[in-house]
Scaffold this active site. Sequence first.
Site, short mmCIF file in Angstrom:
data_model
loop_
_atom_site.label_atom_id
_atom_site.label_comp_id
_atom_site.label_asym_id
_atom_site.label_seq_id
_atom_site.Cartn_x
_atom_site.Cartn_y
_atom_site.Cartn_z
N TYR A 117 -9.75 -2.73 0.62
CA TYR A 117 -8.58 -1.84 0.69
C TYR A 117 -8.89 -0.50 0.02
CZ TYR A 117 -3.62 -0.48 0.04
OH TYR A 117 -2.41 0.17 0.05
N ASN A 175 0.39 5.11 9.43
CA ASN A 175 0.98 4.45 8.25
C ASN A 175 0.59 2.98 8.11
OD1 ASN A 175 3.40 3.94 6.25
ND2 ASN A 175 3.70 2.52 7.96
N THR A 181 8.21 -2.77 -0.96
CA THR A 181 8.19 -3.07 0.48
C THR A 181 7.71 -4.51 0.70
OG1 THR A 181 5.87 -2.51 0.81
CG2 THR A 181 7.44 -0.68 0.97
N LYS A 199 -9.09 3.19 1.83
CA LYS A 199 -8.19 4.28 1.44
C LYS A 199 -8.98 5.49 0.95
CE LYS A 199 -4.24 2.21 2.30
NZ LYS A 199 -3.44 2.62 3.46
N ASP A 212 3.85 -1.15 16.22
CA ASP A 212 3.66 -2.24 15.26
C ASP A 212 3.05 -3.45 15.97
OD1 ASP A 212 5.10 -2.45 12.22
OD2 ASP A 212 4.32 -4.33 13.04
N1 NAD Z 1 3.88 -0.65 -0.71
C1 NAD Z 1 3.02 -0.10 -1.54
O1 NAD Z 1 3.05 -0.35 -2.77
C2 NAD Z 1 1.96 0.86 -1.05
C3 NAD Z 1 1.21 1.58 -2.01
C4 NAD Z 1 0.23 2.46 -1.58
C5 NAD Z 1 0.00 2.61 -0.23
N2 NAD Z 1 0.73 1.91 0.67
C6 NAD Z 1 0.41 2.09 2.08
O2 NAD Z 1 1.57 2.46 2.81
C7 NAD Z 1 1.45 1.96 4.14
C8 NAD Z 1 2.70 1.16 4.50
O3 NAD Z 1 2.82 0.11 3.56
P1 NAD Z 1 4.13 -0.78 3.41
O4 NAD Z 1 4.21 -1.14 1.98
O5 NAD Z 1 5.27 -0.14 4.08
O6 NAD Z 1 3.65 -2.08 4.24
P2 NAD Z 1 4.54 -3.25 4.92
O7 NAD Z 1 3.68 -4.47 4.90
O8 NAD Z 1 5.87 -3.31 4.29
O9 NAD Z 1 4.67 -2.73 6.41
C9 NAD Z 1 3.50 -2.54 7.17
C10 NAD Z 1 3.80 -2.59 8.64
O10 NAD Z 1 2.54 -2.47 9.33
C11 NAD Z 1 2.48 -3.46 10.34
N3 NAD Z 1 1.08 -3.82 10.61
C12 NAD Z 1 0.26 -4.55 9.81
N4 NAD Z 1 -0.93 -4.73 10.41
C13 NAD Z 1 -0.86 -4.08 11.60
C14 NAD Z 1 -1.76 -3.92 12.67
N5 NAD Z 1 -2.98 -4.47 12.63
N6 NAD Z 1 -1.37 -3.20 13.74
C15 NAD Z 1 -0.13 -2.66 13.79
N7 NAD Z 1 0.78 -2.78 12.82
C16 NAD Z 1 0.42 -3.49 11.73
C17 NAD Z 1 3.28 -4.63 9.80
O11 NAD Z 1 3.71 -5.51 10.84
C18 NAD Z 1 4.42 -3.91 9.10
O12 NAD Z 1 5.50 -3.67 9.96
C19 NAD Z 1 0.17 1.12 4.19
O13 NAD Z 1 -0.89 1.91 4.71
C20 NAD Z 1 -0.09 0.81 2.73
O14 NAD Z 1 -1.44 0.58 2.46
C21 NAD Z 1 1.71 1.04 0.29
#
Ligand code: NAD
Length: 254
Positions: free
Chosen positions: A160, A91, A195, A164, A38
């Site tokens: 975004y 992720n 989240t 994706k 992270d």
């Molecule tokens: N939450 C949703 O509704 C949702 C929907 C579709 C897809 N996603 C995808 O799921 C994945 C996780 O999403 P989430 O909701 O858990 O996000 P989140 O923001 O809750 O957690 C993301 C984590 O990634 C870390 N991060 C961000 N930029 C970074 C970087 N440059 N280098 C290293 N770490 C980094 C952050 O510090 C955080 O700990 C993402 O790829 C997101 O696009 C999420």
Amino acid sequence: MAARLEGRVAFITGAGMGIGRETALLFAEEGAGVVVGDIDANAAKETVALVEGRGGRALATIGDVAIEADVRRMVADGARHFGRLDVLDNNAGVLWKDRDRSVLETDEKWWDRVIAINLKSAFWVTKYGIPELRRAGGGSVILMGSVSALAGFTRAQDAYTAAKGALISLTKSLAIQFAKDRIRCNIIHPGIVDTPLQAPYLTEALRREFEGGIPLGRIAQPREIASVALFLASDDSSFMTGAELVVDGGFTAG
Ligand SMILES: NC(=O)c1ccc[n+]([C@@H]2O[C@H](COP(=O)([O-])OP(=O)(O)OC[C@H]3O[C@@H](n4cnc5c(N)ncnc54)[C@H](O)[C@@H]3O)[C@@H](O)[C@H]2O)c1
């Protein structure tokens, strides 16, 4: 029942919170050593403490998934600490609705940064991670897509969405290339998940609007995505590669 990831090691990016943290906890419960990658050091250390508090094995490694040298070091940290890597869970991602909007409104700087974190990260994670999976005799690569890649939305986040979408093509290319090495590659498309990524935007009104469009009538909890990642990481999905798993409560079925 035997733990499904006993003896395996998983590198999970963005495991400091949200879906990634929940995936780290679940993989560790199933016997895996987890490499918590992270950009946020405190968040990563907190995840490691949670995993260890439940008797699991975890290592924090800090870096930016968009930067080659960081990812190379994070992969090396994990492989050195645990002696192998079997699973790459790409992720980490960002959804910046204030800066990433329609192409008409987005600055180049934010377009590039969003693409780098959401798409280029997969380039670095697989470039440096796949040789480790080969050394381990095979493995599983998981890419994190989104329902945004499957449908256009009136509230645009074009960088975004484009990132994706490109991950879908990369999934298929990696699946074909590395099948001979017993490396599988699949992509998960979550719908809206509760989240920290969504938290700044999810007003009560917007939550109700979203839930109205989801046949199951609610947004997902992180564990409901982590459990699909566990399926893809484990031998339960041993004949699956190049596949897209939509986990959206029926949103795109409508
Ligand atoms: N939450 C949703 O509704 C949702 C929907 C579709 C897809 N996603 C995808 O799921 C994945 C996780 O999403 P989430 O909701 O858990 O996000 P989140 O923001 O809750 O957690 C993301 C984590 O990634 C870390 N991060 C961000 N930029 C970074 C970087 N440059 N280098 C290293 N770490 C980094 C952050 O510090 C955080 O700990 C993402 O790829 C997101 O696009 C999420």
